[in-house]
Motif scaffolding. Structure first.
Motif, PDB file in Angstrom:
ATOM      1  N   SER A 288       6.619 -11.123  -5.279  1.00  0.00           N
ATOM      2  CA  SER A 288       5.419 -10.555  -4.466  1.00  0.00           C
ATOM      3  C   SER A 288       5.693  -9.116  -4.607  1.00  0.00           C
ATOM      4  CB  SER A 288       5.095 -10.849  -2.994  1.00  0.00           C
ATOM      5  OG  SER A 288       6.070 -10.359  -2.395  1.00  0.00           O
ATOM      6  N   TYR A 289       4.631  -8.378  -4.795  1.00  0.00           N
ATOM      7  CA  TYR A 289       4.484  -6.879  -4.703  1.00  0.00           C
ATOM      8  C   TYR A 289       3.567  -6.402  -3.631  1.00  0.00           C
ATOM      9  CZ  TYR A 289       6.193  -6.740  -9.682  1.00  0.00           C
ATOM     10  OH  TYR A 289       7.211  -6.966 -10.886  1.00  0.00           O
ATOM     11  N   THR A 290       4.163  -5.682  -2.723  1.00  0.00           N
ATOM     12  CA  THR A 290       3.433  -4.984  -1.615  1.00  0.00           C
ATOM     13  C   THR A 290       3.424  -3.546  -1.619  1.00  0.00           C
ATOM     14  OG1 THR A 290       4.363  -6.677  -0.191  1.00  0.00           O
ATOM     15  CG2 THR A 290       3.300  -4.706   1.073  1.00  0.00           C
ATOM     16  N   GLN A 291       1.975  -3.043  -1.528  1.00  0.00           N
ATOM     17  CA  GLN A 291       1.664  -1.841  -1.587  1.00  0.00           C
ATOM     18  C   GLN A 291       0.676  -1.324  -0.525  1.00  0.00           C
ATOM     19  OE1 GLN A 291      -0.320  -0.575  -5.578  1.00  0.00           O
ATOM     20  NE2 GLN A 291       0.144  -2.809  -5.840  1.00  0.00           N
ATOM     21  N   VAL A 292       0.499   0.004  -0.364  1.00  0.00           N
ATOM     22  CA  VAL A 292      -0.717   0.451   0.337  1.00  0.00           C
ATOM     23  C   VAL A 292      -1.738   1.227  -0.566  1.00  0.00           C
ATOM     24  CG1 VAL A 292      -1.014   2.119   2.361  1.00  0.00           C
ATOM     25  CG2 VAL A 292       0.976   0.846   2.188  1.00  0.00           C
ATOM     26  N   ASP A 293      -3.151   0.865  -0.067  1.00  0.00           N
ATOM     27  CA  ASP A 293      -4.188   1.279  -0.731  1.00  0.00           C
ATOM     28  C   ASP A 293      -4.679   2.525   0.193  1.00  0.00           C
ATOM     29  OD1 ASP A 293      -6.658   2.224  -1.783  1.00  0.00           O
ATOM     30  OD2 ASP A 293      -7.624   0.308  -1.496  1.00  0.00           O
ATOM     31  N   THR A 294      -4.261   3.758   0.040  1.00  0.00           N
ATOM     32  CA  THR A 294      -4.647   4.685   0.950  1.00  0.00           C
ATOM     33  C   THR A 294      -6.078   4.977   1.429  1.00  0.00           C
ATOM     34  OG1 THR A 294      -4.243   6.444  -0.522  1.00  0.00           O
ATOM     35  CG2 THR A 294      -2.367   5.710   0.661  1.00  0.00           C
ATOM     36  N   THR A 295      -6.749   4.760   0.394  1.00  0.00           N
ATOM     37  CA  THR A 295      -8.126   5.010   0.187  1.00  0.00           C
ATOM     38  C   THR A 295      -8.930   4.062   1.426  1.00  0.00           C
ATOM     39  OG1 THR A 295      -8.154   5.605  -2.163  1.00  0.00           O
ATOM     40  CG2 THR A 295     -10.408   5.151  -0.814  1.00  0.00           C
ATOM     41  N   SER A 296      -8.536   2.785   1.226  1.00  0.00           N
ATOM     42  CA  SER A 296      -9.164   1.808   2.140  1.00  0.00           C
ATOM     43  C   SER A 296      -8.260   1.566   3.504  1.00  0.00           C
ATOM     44  CB  SER A 296      -9.548   0.416   1.462  1.00  0.00           C
ATOM     45  OG  SER A 296      -8.147  -0.197   1.028  1.00  0.00           O
ATOM     46  N   ASN A 297      -7.045   2.191   3.427  1.00  0.00           N
ATOM     47  CA  ASN A 297      -6.226   2.089   4.473  1.00  0.00           C
ATOM     48  C   ASN A 297      -5.683   0.526   4.661  1.00  0.00           C
ATOM     49  OD1 ASN A 297      -4.439   3.498   6.199  1.00  0.00           O
ATOM     50  ND2 ASN A 297      -5.757   2.737   8.233  1.00  0.00           N
ATOM     51  N   LYS A 298      -5.291  -0.276   3.682  1.00  0.00           N
ATOM     52  CA  LYS A 298      -5.106  -1.476   3.608  1.00  0.00           C
ATOM     53  C   LYS A 298      -3.830  -1.691   2.594  1.00  0.00           C
ATOM     54  CE  LYS A 298      -9.657  -3.605   3.486  1.00  0.00           C
ATOM     55  NZ  LYS A 298     -10.659  -4.293   2.805  1.00  0.00           N
ATOM     56  N   VAL A 299      -3.204  -2.812   3.240  1.00  0.00           N
ATOM     57  CA  VAL A 299      -1.891  -3.240   2.579  1.00  0.00           C
ATOM     58  C   VAL A 299      -2.249  -4.352   1.670  1.00  0.00           C
ATOM     59  CG1 VAL A 299       0.360  -4.434   2.787  1.00  0.00           C
ATOM     60  CG2 VAL A 299      -0.457  -2.885   4.650  1.00  0.00           C
ATOM     61  N   ILE A 300      -1.829  -4.076   0.415  1.00  0.00           N
ATOM     62  CA  ILE A 300      -2.283  -5.054  -0.634  1.00  0.00           C
ATOM     63  C   ILE A 300      -0.921  -5.983  -0.979  1.00  0.00           C
ATOM     64  CG2 ILE A 300      -3.110  -5.287  -2.862  1.00  0.00           C
ATOM     65  CD1 ILE A 300      -4.576  -2.398  -2.603  1.00  0.00           C
ATOM     66  N   VAL A 301      -1.005  -7.263  -1.024  1.00  0.00           N
ATOM     67  CA  VAL A 301       0.091  -7.884  -1.558  1.00  0.00           C
ATOM     68  C   VAL A 301      -0.635  -8.903  -2.721  1.00  0.00           C
ATOM     69  CG1 VAL A 301       1.589  -9.921  -1.003  1.00  0.00           C
ATOM     70  CG2 VAL A 301       0.932  -8.135   0.830  1.00  0.00           C
ATOM     71  N   THR A 302       0.178  -8.905  -3.808  1.00  0.00           N
ATOM     72  CA  THR A 302      -0.209  -9.598  -4.872  1.00  0.00           C
ATOM     73  C   THR A 302       1.089 -10.458  -5.076  1.00  0.00           C
ATOM     74  OG1 THR A 302       0.451  -7.939  -6.427  1.00  0.00           O
ATOM     75  CG2 THR A 302      -1.959  -8.226  -6.029  1.00  0.00           C
ATOM     76  N   GLU A 303       1.000 -11.948  -5.406  1.00  0.00           N
ATOM     77  CA  GLU A 303       2.008 -12.864  -5.466  1.00  0.00           C
ATOM     78  C   GLU A 303       1.812 -13.964  -6.603  1.00  0.00           C
ATOM     79  OE1 GLU A 303       4.076 -16.254  -3.101  1.00  0.00           O
ATOM     80  OE2 GLU A 303       3.511 -14.594  -1.871  1.00  0.00           O
ATOM     81  N   GLY A 304       2.743 -13.935  -7.338  1.00  0.00           N
ATOM     82  CA  GLY A 304       2.859 -15.343  -8.243  1.00  0.00           C
ATOM     83  C   GLY A 304       3.923 -15.992  -7.697  1.00  0.00           C
ATOM     84  N   PHE A 305       3.630 -17.651  -7.655  1.00  0.00           N
ATOM     85  CA  PHE A 305       4.449 -18.594  -7.327  1.00  0.00           C
ATOM     86  C   PHE A 305       4.456 -19.782  -8.463  1.00  0.00           C
ATOM     87  CE2 PHE A 305       0.906 -19.754  -4.328  1.00  0.00           C
ATOM     88  CZ  PHE A 305       0.987 -20.905  -4.438  1.00  0.00           C
ATOM     89  N   VAL A 306       5.433 -20.469  -8.561  1.00  0.00           N
ATOM     90  CA  VAL A 306       5.362 -21.679  -9.558  1.00  0.00           C
ATOM     91  C   VAL A 306       5.653 -22.903  -8.844  1.00  0.00           C
ATOM     92  CG1 VAL A 306       6.769 -22.359 -11.432  1.00  0.00           C
ATOM     93  CG2 VAL A 306       6.246 -19.987 -11.429  1.00  0.00           C
ATOM     94  N   TYR A 307       5.141 -24.082  -9.533  1.00  0.00           N
ATOM     95  CA  TYR A 307       5.482 -25.288  -9.056  1.00  0.00           C
ATOM     96  C   TYR A 307       5.471 -25.937 -10.580  1.00  0.00           C
ATOM     97  CZ  TYR A 307       5.562 -30.021  -7.544  1.00  0.00           C
ATOM     98  OH  TYR A 307       5.804 -31.356  -7.132  1.00  0.00           O
ATOM     99  N   ALA A 308       6.827 -26.285 -10.779  1.00  0.00           N
ATOM    100  CA  ALA A 308       6.901 -26.882 -12.103  1.00  0.00           C
ATOM    101  C   ALA A 308       8.371 -27.941 -11.938  1.00  0.00           C
ATOM    102  CB  ALA A 308       7.252 -25.954 -13.348  1.00  0.00           C
ATOM    103  N   PRO A 309       8.354 -28.959 -11.208  1.00  0.00           N
ATOM    104  CA  PRO A 309       9.449 -29.811 -10.867  1.00  0.00           C
ATOM    105  C   PRO A 309      10.257 -30.133 -12.052  1.00  0.00           C
ATOM    106  CG  PRO A 309       7.385 -31.046 -10.556  1.00  0.00           C
ATOM    107  CD  PRO A 309       7.213 -29.569 -10.674  1.00  0.00           C
ATOM    108  N   GLU A 310      11.430 -29.895 -12.163  1.00  0.00           N
ATOM    109  CA  GLU A 310      12.459 -30.362 -13.243  1.00  0.00           C
ATOM    110  C   GLU A 310      12.229 -29.707 -14.411  1.00  0.00           C
ATOM    111  OE1 GLU A 310      12.389 -34.812 -13.620  1.00  0.00           O
ATOM    112  OE2 GLU A 310      12.895 -35.037 -11.451  1.00  0.00           O
TER     113      GLU A 310
END
Length: 331
Positions: A288-310
Protein backbone atom coordinates in the motif's frame (compact mmCIF):
# COMPACT_ATOMS: atom_id res chain seq x y z
CA UNK A 1 48.27 4.15 -66.64
CA UNK A 2 46.59 7.38 -65.53
CA UNK A 3 43.21 5.95 -66.50
CA UNK A 4 43.88 2.81 -64.40
CA UNK A 5 44.81 4.93 -61.37
CA UNK A 6 41.63 6.97 -61.78
CA UNK A 7 39.49 3.81 -61.89
CA UNK A 8 41.16 2.44 -58.73
CA UNK A 9 40.61 5.75 -56.96
CA UNK A 10 36.90 5.72 -57.84
CA UNK A 11 36.51 2.11 -56.61
CA UNK A 12 38.24 2.83 -53.27
CA UNK A 13 36.30 6.06 -52.71
CA UNK A 14 33.00 4.35 -53.49
CA UNK A 15 33.81 1.53 -51.08
CA UNK A 16 34.66 3.95 -48.25
CA UNK A 17 31.45 5.93 -48.76
CA UNK A 18 29.39 2.75 -48.90
CA UNK A 19 30.93 1.46 -45.67
CA UNK A 20 30.39 4.81 -44.00
CA UNK A 21 26.73 4.86 -45.01
CA UNK A 22 26.21 1.29 -43.82
CA UNK A 23 27.76 2.02 -40.42
CA UNK A 24 25.70 5.15 -39.99
CA UNK A 25 22.48 3.38 -40.85
CA UNK A 26 23.29 0.66 -38.33
CA UNK A 27 24.03 3.22 -35.64
CA UNK A 28 20.95 5.41 -36.09
CA UNK A 29 18.51 2.69 -37.19
CA UNK A 30 15.66 1.56 -34.92
CA UNK A 31 16.57 -0.86 -32.14
CA UNK A 32 14.63 -4.08 -31.69
CA UNK A 33 12.25 -4.52 -28.78
CA UNK A 34 13.54 -6.46 -25.79
CA UNK A 35 12.61 -10.14 -25.84
CA UNK A 36 13.06 -11.23 -22.22
CA UNK A 37 10.19 -11.82 -19.82
CA UNK A 38 9.42 -9.38 -16.96
CA UNK A 39 11.67 -9.78 -13.93
CA UNK A 40 14.41 -11.61 -15.83
CA UNK A 41 18.01 -10.47 -15.41
CA UNK A 42 21.14 -11.54 -17.30
CA UNK A 43 24.63 -11.46 -15.78
CA UNK A 44 27.50 -11.35 -18.30
CA UNK A 45 30.57 -12.75 -16.55
CA UNK A 46 32.78 -15.81 -16.39
CA UNK A 47 30.52 -18.56 -15.02
CA UNK A 48 33.29 -20.16 -12.97
CA UNK A 49 34.12 -16.78 -11.42
CA UNK A 50 30.47 -16.34 -10.45
CA UNK A 51 30.83 -19.45 -8.26
CA UNK A 52 33.90 -18.00 -6.51
CA UNK A 53 33.55 -15.72 -3.44
CA UNK A 54 33.46 -12.37 -5.29
CA UNK A 55 31.03 -13.51 -7.98
CA UNK A 56 28.83 -15.42 -5.56
CA UNK A 57 28.24 -12.23 -3.55
CA UNK A 58 26.76 -10.63 -6.66
CA UNK A 59 24.56 -13.65 -7.38
CA UNK A 60 23.40 -13.82 -3.76
CA UNK A 61 22.40 -10.15 -3.98
CA UNK A 62 20.41 -10.67 -7.17
CA UNK A 63 18.79 -13.85 -5.84
CA UNK A 64 17.76 -12.34 -2.50
CA UNK A 65 14.13 -12.83 -1.52
CA UNK A 66 11.26 -10.37 -1.87
CA UNK A 67 10.05 -9.43 1.62
CA UNK A 68 6.52 -10.13 2.86
CA UNK A 69 5.54 -12.92 0.51
CA UNK A 70 3.96 -16.10 1.91
CA UNK A 71 6.61 -18.27 0.21
CA UNK A 72 10.22 -17.62 -0.76
CA UNK A 73 10.57 -15.90 -4.16
CA UNK A 74 13.63 -14.01 -5.49
CA UNK A 75 13.42 -10.50 -6.93
CA UNK A 76 14.53 -11.74 -10.37
CA UNK A 77 14.90 -14.87 -12.44
CA UNK A 78 18.66 -14.59 -12.87
CA UNK A 79 20.66 -16.17 -15.69
CA UNK A 80 24.32 -15.89 -16.66
CA UNK A 81 26.41 -16.13 -19.81
CA UNK A 82 30.15 -16.01 -20.48
CA UNK A 83 31.29 -12.79 -22.22
CA UNK A 84 32.24 -14.71 -25.38
CA UNK A 85 28.75 -16.19 -25.50
CA UNK A 86 27.03 -12.81 -25.27
CA UNK A 87 25.34 -13.19 -28.64
CA UNK A 88 22.46 -11.46 -30.39
CA UNK A 89 19.94 -13.61 -28.50
CA UNK A 90 21.19 -12.43 -25.11
CA UNK A 91 21.37 -8.80 -26.22
CA UNK A 92 17.57 -8.78 -26.23
CA UNK A 93 17.38 -8.93 -22.42
CA UNK A 94 15.80 -5.90 -20.77
CA UNK A 95 18.04 -6.12 -17.67
CA UNK A 96 21.76 -6.84 -18.08
CA UNK A 97 24.71 -6.68 -15.66
CA UNK A 98 28.31 -6.85 -16.88
CA UNK A 99 30.72 -7.89 -14.12
CA UNK A 100 34.50 -7.79 -14.56
CA UNK A 101 37.61 -7.82 -12.37
CA UNK A 102 40.81 -6.62 -14.02
CA UNK A 103 43.91 -4.70 -12.90
CA UNK A 104 43.29 -2.16 -15.66
CA UNK A 105 40.59 -0.59 -13.46
CA UNK A 106 41.70 1.99 -10.90
CA UNK A 107 38.83 1.41 -8.48
CA UNK A 108 35.54 -0.39 -8.04
CA UNK A 109 32.64 1.44 -9.68
CA UNK A 110 29.25 1.05 -11.25
CA UNK A 111 28.04 2.60 -14.51
CA UNK A 112 24.63 2.64 -16.18
CA UNK A 113 23.50 2.90 -19.79
CA UNK A 114 20.21 2.41 -21.60
CA UNK A 115 19.02 0.86 -24.85
CA UNK A 116 22.45 -0.15 -26.14
CA UNK A 117 21.17 -3.23 -27.97
CA UNK A 118 17.37 -3.09 -27.64
CA UNK A 119 14.68 -1.01 -25.96
CA UNK A 120 13.52 -0.53 -23.30
CA UNK A 121 16.76 -1.79 -21.78
CA UNK A 122 18.87 -1.06 -18.70
CA UNK A 123 22.53 -2.08 -18.59
CA UNK A 124 24.77 -1.95 -15.52
CA UNK A 125 28.53 -2.41 -15.54
CA UNK A 126 30.29 -3.28 -12.26
CA UNK A 127 34.09 -3.31 -12.48
CA UNK A 128 36.93 -3.52 -9.98
CA UNK A 129 40.73 -4.05 -9.95
CA UNK A 130 40.52 -7.02 -7.55
CA UNK A 131 38.09 -9.62 -6.25
CA UNK A 132 38.30 -8.11 -2.77
CA UNK A 133 37.31 -4.62 -3.97
CA UNK A 134 34.55 -6.06 -6.16
CA UNK A 135 33.05 -7.98 -3.23
CA UNK A 136 33.25 -4.98 -0.90
CA UNK A 137 31.61 -2.72 -3.49
CA UNK A 138 28.72 -5.09 -4.18
CA UNK A 139 28.15 -5.70 -0.48
CA UNK A 140 27.93 -1.98 0.30
CA UNK A 141 25.74 -1.19 -2.74
CA UNK A 142 23.54 -4.30 -2.80
CA UNK A 143 20.25 -2.48 -2.18
CA UNK A 144 21.10 0.19 -4.73
CA UNK A 145 21.86 -2.46 -7.35
CA UNK A 146 18.54 -4.18 -6.70
CA UNK A 147 16.48 -0.97 -6.57
CA UNK A 148 17.93 0.24 -9.87
CA UNK A 149 16.55 -2.78 -11.72
CA UNK A 150 13.34 -2.98 -9.66
CA UNK A 151 12.48 0.64 -10.50
CA UNK A 152 13.29 0.09 -14.18
CA UNK A 153 11.01 -2.96 -14.34
CA UNK A 154 8.19 -1.13 -12.55
CA UNK A 155 8.50 1.79 -14.97
CA UNK A 156 8.16 -0.59 -17.93
CA UNK A 157 5.03 -2.06 -16.37
CA UNK A 158 3.65 1.44 -15.79
CA UNK A 159 4.16 2.29 -19.45
CA UNK A 160 2.33 -0.87 -20.45
CA UNK A 161 -0.57 -0.15 -18.09
CA UNK A 162 -1.17 3.32 -19.52
CA UNK A 163 -2.03 1.77 -22.89
CA UNK A 164 -3.55 -1.53 -21.72
CA UNK A 165 -5.51 -1.31 -18.49
CA UNK A 166 -8.84 -1.95 -16.80
CA UNK A 167 -11.43 0.53 -18.07
CA UNK A 168 -13.90 -0.31 -15.31
CA UNK A 169 -11.36 0.51 -12.57
CA UNK A 170 -10.23 3.65 -14.40
CA UNK A 171 -13.79 4.99 -14.77
CA UNK A 172 -14.80 4.24 -11.17
CA UNK A 173 -11.72 5.91 -9.67
CA UNK A 174 -12.34 8.96 -11.85
CA UNK A 175 -16.04 9.09 -10.96
CA UNK A 176 -15.78 8.41 -7.24
CA UNK A 177 -12.56 10.21 -6.30
CA UNK A 178 -11.53 12.29 -9.31
CA UNK A 179 -8.26 10.32 -9.47
CA UNK A 180 -6.58 8.67 -12.45
CA UNK A 181 -5.15 5.18 -11.96
CA UNK A 182 -4.28 2.42 -14.42
CA UNK A 183 -5.00 -1.03 -13.01
CA UNK A 184 -4.14 -4.36 -14.68
CA UNK A 185 -6.48 -5.16 -17.58
CA UNK A 186 -7.50 -8.45 -15.90
CA UNK A 187 -9.52 -6.46 -13.35
CA UNK A 188 -13.15 -6.64 -14.44
CA UNK A 189 -15.32 -5.99 -11.35
CA UNK A 190 -15.80 -3.11 -8.92
CA UNK A 191 -17.46 -2.76 -5.53
CA UNK A 192 -17.81 0.52 -3.66
CA UNK A 193 -18.36 1.72 -0.12
CA UNK A 194 -18.14 5.00 1.76
CA UNK A 195 -14.94 6.69 0.51
CA UNK A 196 -13.86 3.22 -0.63
CA UNK A 197 -13.40 1.38 -3.93
CA UNK A 198 -12.43 -2.25 -4.51
CA UNK A 199 -11.57 -3.40 -8.05
CA UNK A 200 -10.75 -7.07 -8.68
CA UNK A 201 -10.38 -9.77 -11.29
CA UNK A 202 -13.04 -12.44 -11.24
CA UNK A 203 -10.67 -15.43 -11.05
CA UNK A 204 -10.91 -17.23 -7.74
CA UNK A 205 -7.44 -18.82 -7.94
CA UNK A 206 -5.46 -15.97 -9.50
CA UNK A 207 -6.92 -12.70 -8.35
CA UNK A 208 -5.70 -9.13 -8.72
CA UNK A 209 -7.20 -6.67 -6.23
CA UNK A 210 -6.80 -2.90 -6.10
CA UNK A 211 -8.33 -0.64 -3.45
CA UNK A 212 -8.57 3.12 -3.01
CA UNK A 213 -9.85 4.72 0.15
CA UNK A 214 -9.63 8.11 1.85
CA UNK A 215 -10.15 9.56 5.30
CA UNK A 216 -9.80 13.08 6.77
CA UNK A 217 -6.32 14.35 7.45
CA UNK A 218 -5.98 15.73 10.96
CA UNK A 219 -2.23 15.60 11.54
CA UNK A 220 -2.61 11.84 11.57
CA UNK A 221 0.19 9.77 12.99
CA UNK A 222 1.74 8.08 9.96
CA UNK A 223 3.55 5.36 11.84
CA UNK A 224 3.34 1.85 10.47
CA UNK A 225 1.10 0.89 13.39
CA UNK A 226 -1.33 3.75 12.67
CA UNK A 227 -1.51 2.95 8.94
CA UNK A 228 -2.24 -0.73 9.64
CA UNK A 229 -4.83 0.21 12.25
CA UNK A 230 -6.65 2.34 9.65
CA UNK A 231 -6.29 -0.45 7.11
CA UNK A 232 -7.84 -3.06 9.37
CA UNK A 233 -10.79 -0.82 10.28
CA UNK A 234 -11.53 -0.08 6.61
CA UNK A 235 -11.10 -3.65 5.36
CA UNK A 236 -13.23 -5.10 8.16
CA UNK A 237 -16.19 -3.09 6.90
CA UNK A 238 -15.64 -3.37 3.16
CA UNK A 239 -14.00 -6.74 2.39
CA UNK A 240 -15.83 -9.69 3.88
CA UNK A 241 -15.98 -13.41 3.27
CA UNK A 242 -19.08 -15.51 2.66
CA UNK A 243 -20.15 -15.01 6.28
CA UNK A 244 -20.47 -11.72 8.11
CA UNK A 245 -17.92 -12.83 10.72
CA UNK A 246 -15.32 -13.36 7.99
CA UNK A 247 -13.34 -10.21 7.11
CA UNK A 248 -9.90 -9.11 5.97
CA UNK A 249 -7.19 -8.29 8.51
CA UNK A 250 -3.43 -7.70 8.53
CA UNK A 251 -1.26 -10.46 9.93
CA UNK A 252 0.45 -8.96 12.98
CA UNK A 253 4.24 -8.57 13.14
CA UNK A 254 4.66 -9.43 9.44
CA UNK A 255 4.70 -5.95 7.91
CA UNK A 256 7.44 -3.51 6.95
CA UNK A 257 7.33 0.14 5.87
CA UNK A 258 9.56 2.77 4.30
CA UNK A 259 9.37 6.34 2.96
CA UNK A 260 9.49 6.61 -0.84
CA UNK A 261 9.41 9.35 -3.50
CA UNK A 262 7.04 9.23 -6.47
CA UNK A 263 6.26 11.92 -9.04
CA UNK A 264 7.99 14.56 -6.96
CA UNK A 265 6.17 13.61 -3.75
CA UNK A 266 8.77 12.54 -1.19
CA UNK A 267 6.29 11.84 1.62
CA UNK A 268 4.67 8.60 0.50
CA UNK A 269 4.71 5.72 2.95
CA UNK A 270 4.95 2.25 1.47
CA UNK A 271 3.76 -0.66 3.61
CA UNK A 272 4.18 -4.33 2.70
CA UNK A 273 2.72 -7.23 4.56
CA UNK A 274 0.46 -10.26 4.57
CA UNK A 275 -3.31 -10.23 4.82
CA UNK A 276 -5.59 -12.97 6.04
CA UNK A 277 -9.34 -13.52 6.06
CA UNK A 278 -10.41 -13.81 9.69
CA UNK A 279 -12.26 -17.07 10.40
CA UNK A 280 -11.34 -18.37 6.94
CA UNK A 281 -8.34 -19.91 5.15
CA UNK A 282 -7.68 -17.17 2.57
CA UNK A 283 -4.60 -14.95 2.57
CA UNK A 284 -1.76 -13.42 0.56
CA UNK A 285 0.57 -10.41 0.18
CA UNK A 286 -0.32 -6.72 -0.06
CA UNK A 287 1.45 -3.43 -0.74
CA UNK A 288 0.00 0.00 0.00
CA UNK A 289 0.94 3.65 -0.57
CA UNK A 290 -0.28 6.29 1.88
CA UNK A 291 -0.08 10.00 1.07
CA UNK A 292 -1.82 13.31 1.82
CA UNK A 293 -3.84 15.32 -0.66
CA UNK A 294 -3.26 18.78 0.79
CA UNK A 295 -5.86 20.39 -1.49
CA UNK A 296 -8.76 18.35 -0.13
CA UNK A 297 -7.08 17.74 3.23
CA UNK A 298 -7.50 13.97 2.90
CA UNK A 299 -5.32 10.95 3.40
CA UNK A 300 -5.27 8.78 0.27
CA UNK A 301 -4.45 5.09 0.47
CA UNK A 302 -3.99 2.95 -2.62
CA UNK A 303 -3.42 -0.75 -2.12
CA UNK A 304 -2.89 -3.86 -4.17
CA UNK A 305 -3.35 -7.33 -2.74
CA UNK A 306 -3.14 -10.79 -4.28
CA UNK A 307 -4.99 -14.04 -3.83
CA UNK A 308 -3.31 -16.84 -5.77
CA UNK A 309 -3.08 -20.04 -3.70
CA UNK A 310 -0.16 -22.33 -4.53
CA UNK A 311 1.07 -20.00 -7.27
CA UNK A 312 3.93 -17.52 -7.65
CA UNK A 313 2.98 -14.07 -6.35
CA UNK A 314 5.93 -12.05 -7.67
CA UNK A 315 4.55 -10.91 -11.03
CA UNK A 316 1.06 -10.34 -9.61
CA UNK A 317 2.09 -8.14 -6.69
CA UNK A 318 4.66 -6.24 -8.79
CA UNK A 319 2.04 -5.52 -11.46
CA UNK A 320 -0.24 -4.07 -8.79
CA UNK A 321 2.64 -2.08 -7.32
CA UNK A 322 3.27 -0.54 -10.74
CA UNK A 323 -0.44 0.31 -10.93
CA UNK A 324 -0.25 2.17 -7.61
CA UNK A 325 2.54 4.27 -9.07
CA UNK A 326 0.26 5.51 -11.87
CA UNK A 327 -2.03 7.37 -9.45
CA UNK A 328 -2.65 11.01 -10.34
CA UNK A 329 -4.64 13.27 -8.04
CA UNK A 330 -6.51 15.47 -10.50
CA UNK A 331 -7.70 18.38 -8.40
Amino acid sequence: MKQLRFILFVIIATTIVACGDSTQKKRVGPKKTTTSQPWELLVVANKEWLKAPAGSILMETLNSEIPCLPASEPYFRTMSVNPRGFSKTFKGFANIIFAEVDKKYDKAEMKLSRNDYAKPQLLMSITAPSDKEFAEFVSSHSQSILNTFIDAELERTKDMLTSHHSNIAYKQAKKQFGYTIYAPAEIDAVKTGKNFMWASSDKLDNRYNLCIYTYPYDKTDFSQESIIEHRDSVMKVNIKGDKDYQYMATQPLLSISRLITLNGNDNIIEVRGLWTMTNDMMGGPFVSYTQVDTTSNKVIVTEGFVYAPEKSKRELIRSLEAALRTLEINN
